[in-house]
Design a protein around this motif. Structure first.
Motif, short mmCIF file in Angstrom:
data_model
loop_
_atom_site.label_atom_id
_atom_site.label_comp_id
_atom_site.label_asym_id
_atom_site.label_seq_id
_atom_site.Cartn_x
_atom_site.Cartn_y
_atom_site.Cartn_z
N ALA A 84 0.87 -1.18 0.00
CA ALA A 84 0.00 0.00 0.00
C ALA A 84 0.90 1.23 0.00
O ALA A 84 1.99 1.21 0.58
CB ALA A 84 -0.92 0.01 1.21
N TYR A 85 0.46 2.27 -0.66
CA TYR A 85 1.28 3.48 -0.73
C TYR A 85 0.39 4.70 -0.94
O TYR A 85 -0.79 4.57 -1.28
CB TYR A 85 2.36 3.39 -1.81
N LEU A 86 0.98 5.88 -0.70
CA LEU A 86 0.22 7.12 -0.75
C LEU A 86 1.08 8.20 -1.42
O LEU A 86 2.26 8.34 -1.10
CB LEU A 86 -0.18 7.55 0.66
N THR A 87 0.48 8.92 -2.34
CA THR A 87 1.16 10.07 -2.97
C THR A 87 0.44 11.33 -2.55
O THR A 87 -0.78 11.33 -2.32
CB THR A 87 1.15 9.96 -4.51
N LEU A 88 1.19 12.44 -2.46
CA LEU A 88 0.64 13.74 -2.11
C LEU A 88 0.75 14.68 -3.31
O LEU A 88 1.68 14.57 -4.11
CB LEU A 88 1.36 14.34 -0.90
N TYR A 89 -0.17 15.61 -3.38
CA TYR A 89 -0.21 16.56 -4.50
C TYR A 89 0.78 17.70 -4.24
O TYR A 89 0.79 18.30 -3.14
CB TYR A 89 -1.62 17.10 -4.66
N ASP A 90 1.62 18.00 -5.24
CA ASP A 90 2.56 19.13 -5.18
C ASP A 90 1.99 20.23 -6.07
O ASP A 90 2.10 20.19 -7.29
CB ASP A 90 3.94 18.68 -5.68
N PRO A 130 -11.78 7.16 -8.50
CA PRO A 130 -11.00 5.93 -8.27
C PRO A 130 -10.87 5.11 -9.56
O PRO A 130 -11.76 5.09 -10.40
CB PRO A 130 -11.82 5.19 -7.21
N TYR A 131 -9.73 4.42 -9.69
CA TYR A 131 -9.49 3.50 -10.79
C TYR A 131 -8.80 2.27 -10.22
O TYR A 131 -8.03 2.35 -9.26
CB TYR A 131 -8.60 4.13 -11.87
N TRP A 132 -9.11 1.10 -10.85
CA TRP A 132 -8.46 -0.13 -10.41
C TRP A 132 -8.30 -1.06 -11.59
O TRP A 132 -9.01 -0.97 -12.58
CB TRP A 132 -9.23 -0.78 -9.27
N THR A 133 -7.38 -1.98 -11.49
CA THR A 133 -7.09 -2.93 -12.56
C THR A 133 -6.48 -4.17 -11.96
O THR A 133 -5.72 -4.10 -10.98
CB THR A 133 -6.14 -2.33 -13.61
N ALA A 134 -6.81 -5.34 -12.56
CA ALA A 134 -6.22 -6.60 -12.11
C ALA A 134 -4.87 -6.85 -12.77
O ALA A 134 -4.09 -7.68 -12.30
CB ALA A 134 -7.17 -7.76 -12.42
N ASP A 135 -4.57 -6.13 -13.87
CA ASP A 135 -3.31 -6.34 -14.61
C ASP A 135 -2.86 -5.01 -15.18
O ASP A 135 -3.10 -4.69 -16.34
CB ASP A 135 -3.55 -7.37 -15.72
N TYR A 136 -2.20 -4.21 -14.35
CA TYR A 136 -1.78 -2.88 -14.78
C TYR A 136 -0.82 -2.92 -15.98
O TYR A 136 -1.01 -2.14 -16.93
CB TYR A 136 -1.14 -2.10 -13.62
N PRO A 137 0.22 -3.77 -15.99
CA PRO A 137 1.15 -3.74 -17.13
C PRO A 137 0.46 -3.94 -18.47
O PRO A 137 0.89 -3.38 -19.49
CB PRO A 137 2.12 -4.87 -16.81
N GLY A 138 -0.65 -4.73 -18.51
CA GLY A 138 -1.30 -4.99 -19.79
C GLY A 138 -2.55 -4.18 -20.02
O GLY A 138 -3.22 -4.36 -21.04
N ASP A 139 -2.88 -3.30 -19.09
CA ASP A 139 -4.12 -2.52 -19.20
C ASP A 139 -3.83 -1.26 -20.02
O ASP A 139 -3.08 -0.38 -19.61
CB ASP A 139 -4.61 -2.15 -17.80
N LEU A 157 4.65 -4.94 -9.15
CA LEU A 157 3.22 -4.78 -8.96
C LEU A 157 2.46 -5.16 -10.22
O LEU A 157 2.88 -4.86 -11.34
CB LEU A 157 2.90 -3.34 -8.56
N VAL A 158 1.30 -5.82 -10.01
CA VAL A 158 0.45 -6.23 -11.14
C VAL A 158 -0.94 -5.60 -10.97
O VAL A 158 -1.42 -4.86 -11.82
CB VAL A 158 0.36 -7.76 -11.24
N ALA A 159 -1.62 -5.93 -9.88
CA ALA A 159 -2.96 -5.40 -9.62
C ALA A 159 -2.85 -4.14 -8.78
O ALA A 159 -2.15 -4.14 -7.76
CB ALA A 159 -3.80 -6.45 -8.92
N ILE A 160 -3.54 -3.08 -9.19
CA ILE A 160 -3.45 -1.78 -8.49
C ILE A 160 -4.84 -1.17 -8.38
O ILE A 160 -5.61 -1.19 -9.34
CB ILE A 160 -2.54 -0.79 -9.23
N CYS A 161 -5.14 -0.63 -7.21
CA CYS A 161 -6.37 0.14 -7.00
C CYS A 161 -5.99 1.46 -6.36
O CYS A 161 -5.24 1.50 -5.38
CB CYS A 161 -7.33 -0.62 -6.08
N ALA A 177 -3.77 0.56 -3.05
CA ALA A 177 -3.55 -0.81 -2.56
C ALA A 177 -3.19 -1.64 -3.79
O ALA A 177 -3.86 -1.56 -4.82
CB ALA A 177 -4.79 -1.37 -1.88
N SER A 178 -2.14 -2.46 -3.69
CA SER A 178 -1.68 -3.17 -4.89
C SER A 178 -1.17 -4.55 -4.52
O SER A 178 -0.76 -4.82 -3.39
CB SER A 178 -0.58 -2.37 -5.60
N ASN A 179 -1.17 -5.43 -5.54
CA ASN A 179 -0.74 -6.81 -5.36
C ASN A 179 0.32 -7.16 -6.39
O ASN A 179 0.35 -6.58 -7.49
CB ASN A 179 -1.95 -7.76 -5.51
N ARG A 180 1.19 -8.12 -6.03
CA ARG A 180 2.25 -8.53 -6.96
C ARG A 180 1.79 -9.67 -7.88
O ARG A 180 2.58 -10.17 -8.68
CB ARG A 180 3.50 -8.93 -6.18
#
Length: 611
Positions: A84-90, A130-139, A157-161, A177-180
């Protein structure tokens, strides 16, 4: 049917309901739907309970960094992902940057920045959805970039929400939240992540506001302390002025208040005062004076330039590891304060230094006015002395000086003499009895033993200021002083006619020209001045170098003819001449010096024959 109801009442899992005996298919399907509803309700209850726990944990956090770490850890735990990770707006750069991670192992991923619209996170940041995908590299729905794909690939990472963090319509950042491995994200998981994101966004804003408030309160507290410190400094400086303190007291007070070293210089760069641990940073004026240098500071030109630049504003300027501020009064720069020995000066401390510069300028102005009054009084006494007055003792004491010395030498300075008095150094300045302008010249009366010594003491002053100084005496007060002054006036005129400018000289230093310009001549003293080194050598060693000199000149400066006249070998004559050169110095055979030596020899011979 009864069996199905019993199993539901006992909270049996769906697998047991599907195997229940004696029930038709329709009844089992109904029981399974009821079971699924019950499971969803429990799951929502657990999620709500977890969100309450998260809210409680976030509410107790006060550090923005710990809040973000808590958010990503809880997101990873609740959604059950690898990372899990978090980005902030600059807002300044118009992108988002990685701020907190949990489960991440890639340094490149932890330092990633996501431009708006780039990748899944950039699309969330741009659309605030919000956006999510089960296979980010191929989406292909997302705009892939090399930096993002490289960092995501390094993390594996593969799956990302991702879901946006928004408070009152303001975008804060993105929570992920993401999965390998491949995995779909259910709408319930996306909703749960969104709820956590909403809670996190509010907490981030609140913690930021609390931190900003604390910082503002700290600044106010520091400002209040600074005001008290400044008030204490103001009182200290006011006491110094009211008690008649000088610039030394101001420098000492400033050094103590700010724990710094302080050096005060005048407009010409001469040191006036110093305080604090300044010895290692700058040599003292005493060391400079003993080395024959004027009392000024190293690298002063750049600092003086800074002081000049600050003259209009009176604000402190930094020069390397030092601070400089001009001390000005009525638009005139009277000096400068140089501060050092500390890495930084707070805004309040800088204002204290600037206040010290104002007080310093005031004291310097008072000092100059007092000096001008003293100089006018001195000039009046001097004018009377140079016209023959003798009743001067009482007026002299009013200047704060001691008794008048019985004898003085007279120095007449001709040319631009405005800087002469400022260039007098110890011990000569302590020997100054009276000084002032007279008949267009600057006249100094000095308590020195003779004119030759005083002329030697004034040589550096003449060279540095460009004035021509004639020194005569010693003399007593009254008519003798008037005559000695007239002699000095004639001597300085002679020096200028001979081109001896920017020099100091006594009558004997000019040889024959000095004799011509003198009202009275001490022949013995003149001979001793020109030939004393040779006559002393003869007296101590029983030699006759004076006789060799006389023979040398009488033979037309020919060593060979002089040897014949003296009945000695020419080499002996040359050896004696070399010894005379060592005693009189190089150049004694040059035309001007030769004439002086010959006249002195003739005067000595005349005195000898007379006796």
């Amino acid at each position: 049917m009864e069996e199905l109801l019993r199993l539901l009442a006992e909270d049996a899992p769906g697998s047991e309901l599907a195997r229940a005996a004696g029930s038709d298919q329709a009844a089992r399907e109904l029981a399974l739907r009821i079971r699924a509803g019950m499971d969803a309700s429990k799951r929502r209850e657990a999620e709500l309970s977890a969100l309450v726990d998260v809210a409680r944990e976030l509410a107790s956090a006060r550090d923005p960094g710990s809040v973000l770490d808590t958010i990503v850890h809880r997101a990873r735990t609740l959604i059950g992902t690898d990372v899990a990770y978090l980005t902030l707006y600059d807002e300044a750069r118009g992108d988002t940057f990685m701020r907190a991670t949990d489960g991440s192992v890639s340094a490149a991923f932890q330092q990633l920045r996501l431009p708006l619209g780039a990748g899944l996170g950039g699309l969330v940041a741009e659309t605030h959805k919000p956006y999510w995908t089960a296979d980010y590299p191929g989406d292909r729905r997302f705009r892939h970039t090399s930096p993002i794909d490289s960092a995501v690939g390094e993390e594996g990472l593969v799956a990302i929400c991702g879901t946006p963090l928004i408070v009152d319509g303001a975008f804060v950042g993105v929570l992920f939240a993401s999965n390998r491995t491949r995995r779909p994200f259910s709408r319930d998981e996306v909703s749960l992540l969104g709820s956590l994101a909403a809670l996190a966004a509010v907490t981030i804003v609140q913690v930021r506001a609390a931190a900003e408030t604390a910082a503002a309160l700290e600044q106010l507290s520091a400002a209040h302390a600074g005001v008290e410190h400044a008030a204490a400094a103001h009182d200290r400086f006011a006491d110094i002025v009211l008690s008649g303190g000088d610039v030394d007291a101001i420098a000492a007070a400033l050094a103590e208040l700010l724990d710094v070293w302080v050096v005060l210089v005048d407009a010409a760069g001469n040191e006036l005062a110093r305080a604090g641990r300044v010895a290692d940073a700058m040599p003292s004026e005493h060391a400079a004076a003993s080395a024959g240098a004027r009392r000024s500071l190293p690298n002063l030109p750049s600092e003086a330039a800074l002081a000049a630049a600050s003259a209009d504003s009176g604000r402190l300027s930094r020069s390397g590891d030092r601070w400089v501020v001009a001390a000005t009064a009525k638009g005139e720069r009277l000096g400068a304060l140089i501060i050092g020995g500390v890495d930084e000066l707070s805004a309040a401390d800088q204002r204290i230094v600037e206040r010290a510069a104002v007080v310093t300028a005031l004291v310097l102005l008072f000092r100059r006015q007092a000096a001008e009054q003293s100089q006018r009084a001195q000039a009046d006494i001097l004018a009377d002395a140079l016209t023959g007055a003798v009743a001067l003792a009482d007026r002299f004491r009013l200047l704060g000086k001691k008794e008048l010395p019985k004898q003085v030498v007279v120095a007449v300075c001709r040319g631009d003499h405005s800087r002469v008095l400022a260039r007098l150094q110890a011990p000569l300045e302590h020997k100054l009895v009276l000084a002032g302008p007279y008949a267009g010249d600057l006249v100094l009366l000095l308590a020195r033993p003779n004119a030759v010594t005083a002329a030697r003491d004034l040589a550096d002053v003449a060279r540095r200021t460009g004035v021509t100084i004639a020194v005569t005496g010693p003399t007593t007060w009254g008519k003798d002083l008037v005559d000695t002054h007239h002699q000095a006036t004639r001597l300085v005129t002679t020096m200028l006619r001979l081109g001896r400018t920017a020099e100091s000289a006594a009558p004997d230093d000019l040889g024959v020209a000095g004799l011509v310009g003198a009202a009275e001549v001490d022949v013995q003293a003149h001979i001793a001045h020109v030939l004393g080194a040779v006559t002393t050598y003869d007296a101590e060693r029983g030699t006759d170098l004076i006789g060799t000199l006389q023979a040398y000149f009488e033979s037309g400066q020919s060593p060979t003819r002089a040897a014949t006249a003296l009945h000695i070998h020419p080499n002996t004559v040359q050896q004696r001449l070399d010894r005379i050169t060592a005693l009189l110095g190089e150049g004694w055979q040059q035309p001007d010096r030769t004439l002086d030596v010959q006249v002195a020899l003739r005067l000595q011979k005349a005195l000898t024959e007379k006796n």
